[in-house]
Design a protein around this motif. Structure first.
Motif, PDB file in Angstrom:
ATOM      1  N   MET A 112       0.840  -1.195   0.000  1.00  0.00           N
ATOM      2  CA  MET A 112       0.000   0.000   0.000  1.00  0.00           C
ATOM      3  C   MET A 112       0.873   1.243   0.000  1.00  0.00           C
ATOM      4  O   MET A 112       1.705   1.433   0.882  1.00  0.00           O
ATOM      5  N   LEU A 115       1.375   5.180   0.527  1.00  0.00           N
ATOM      6  CA  LEU A 115       0.691   6.221   1.274  1.00  0.00           C
ATOM      7  C   LEU A 115       0.441   7.424   0.380  1.00  0.00           C
ATOM      8  O   LEU A 115       1.327   7.887  -0.335  1.00  0.00           O
ATOM      9  N   ALA A 116      -0.787   7.960   0.424  1.00  0.00           N
ATOM     10  CA  ALA A 116      -1.155   9.111  -0.394  1.00  0.00           C
ATOM     11  C   ALA A 116      -0.479  10.371   0.129  1.00  0.00           C
ATOM     12  O   ALA A 116      -0.130  10.468   1.310  1.00  0.00           O
ATOM     13  N   ALA A 163      -2.190  11.936   3.070  1.00  0.00           N
ATOM     14  CA  ALA A 163      -2.451  11.010   4.174  1.00  0.00           C
ATOM     15  C   ALA A 163      -2.136  11.683   5.509  1.00  0.00           C
ATOM     16  O   ALA A 163      -1.260  12.544   5.596  1.00  0.00           O
ATOM     17  N   SER A 178      -1.615   7.329  12.464  1.00  0.00           N
ATOM     18  CA  SER A 178      -2.756   6.413  12.447  1.00  0.00           C
ATOM     19  C   SER A 178      -2.813   5.709  13.794  1.00  0.00           C
ATOM     20  O   SER A 178      -1.865   5.008  14.168  1.00  0.00           O
ATOM     21  N   ASN A 204      -3.911  -1.294   6.643  1.00  0.00           N
ATOM     22  CA  ASN A 204      -4.884  -0.383   6.042  1.00  0.00           C
ATOM     23  C   ASN A 204      -4.709   1.062   6.487  1.00  0.00           C
ATOM     24  O   ASN A 204      -5.424   1.946   6.021  1.00  0.00           O
ATOM     25  N   ARG A 242      -3.153   4.809   6.848  1.00  0.00           N
ATOM     26  CA  ARG A 242      -2.605   5.741   5.856  1.00  0.00           C
ATOM     27  C   ARG A 242      -1.461   6.573   6.411  1.00  0.00           C
ATOM     28  O   ARG A 242      -0.772   7.252   5.658  1.00  0.00           O
TER      29      ARG A 242
END
Length: 249
Positions: free
Chosen positions: A1, A3-4, A7, A11, A87, A89
């Protein structure tokens, strides 16, 4: 995954099973503790049979920073944490127990200790003071921690504290097994990172009863300890890697 770019930095991963009455108060506390910071709260419902799923669904419609995932059947605390981290971010992960015994007011101190330690610091572990459990639970925890510390020499007084801050990429590099959350300091050190500590004051759970026993995991815990000892012993050296630049042209 991947990370945007937009983000959140942090988290907060919360594993829960049958904790419906504790969910909203704990979420509100976490949000207050992280006010002014970039964060999300990631709940993982580990196969609850009470109103936990409905409570999370209700709160998600109100709180944009809340996300939740659900296991169809209970897979254990470590598995729930792993689902949350995978999950998540944010690049910085904070784990906290879902029963309210961990005080979210300590989250900023954990995060600040992790970031101020620089890239060589992989994790900050909370160390409980003033345990509010029964005498028997305090005894079993002290015994387990003493044996673990003697075998693994991980420099951590209390690995059972749910409050931990860890870099997401470091966590995902750890070998997974179902009791991972109890052995993280030794395994983070195995990857070549430093582990720091912050003292935190324990408190009684908000509502409900504990989902975890002693004798049902005693022998499994011994086998896990032997397995982690073997993993640590079998990593002789962590490589220091240089290069990678394109020297052509």
């Amino acid at each position: 995954m991947t990370l945007a770019s937009n983000a959140p930095e942090i988290s907060v991963v919360v594993p829960v099973r049958n904790e419906a009455g504790n969910i909203e108060p704990l979420i509100r506390e976490i949000a207050r503790a992280l006010s002014g910071r970039s964060f999300e709260i990631v709940y993982v419902d580990d196969g609850s049979s009470d109103a936990t799923p409905a409570e999370l669904q209700r709160l998600q419609t109100e709180l944009p920073f809340l996300r939740s995932f659900r296991h169809a059947a209970s897979c254990g605390q470590s598995c729930a944490v792993r689902t949350g981290v995978r999950n998540a971010r944010g690049s910085l992960i904070v784990t906290i127990d879902g029963d309210g015994q961990n005080d979210p007011a300590y989250i900023p101190a954990l995060v600040d200790a992790l970031t101020s330690g620089g890239p060589t610091t992989g994790m900050i572990a909370g160390q409980r003071l003033g345990r509010k459990d029964t005498g028997f639970k305090r005894w079993q925890s002290k015994t387990a921690n003493n044996v673990r510390a003697w075998v693994l020499k991980d420099g951590t007084r209390d690995t059972g504290c749910g409050l931990k801050a860890v870099r997401r990429d470091v966590y995902l590099a750890l070998p997974y097994f179902d009791a991972l959350h109890r052995f993280m300091p030794a395994l983070v050190k195995r990857e070549g990172f430093d582990v720091g500590h912050v003292d935190v004051v324990d408190r009684p759970r908000l509502t409900g009863v504990s989902n975890y026993g002693f004798f049902d995991r005693l022998w499994v815990g011994i086998l896990d300890l032997v397995g982690v000892w073997w993993l640590v012993r079998r990593r002789r050296r962590v490589p220091v890697v240089t290069g990678g630049a394109n020297d052509a042209g």
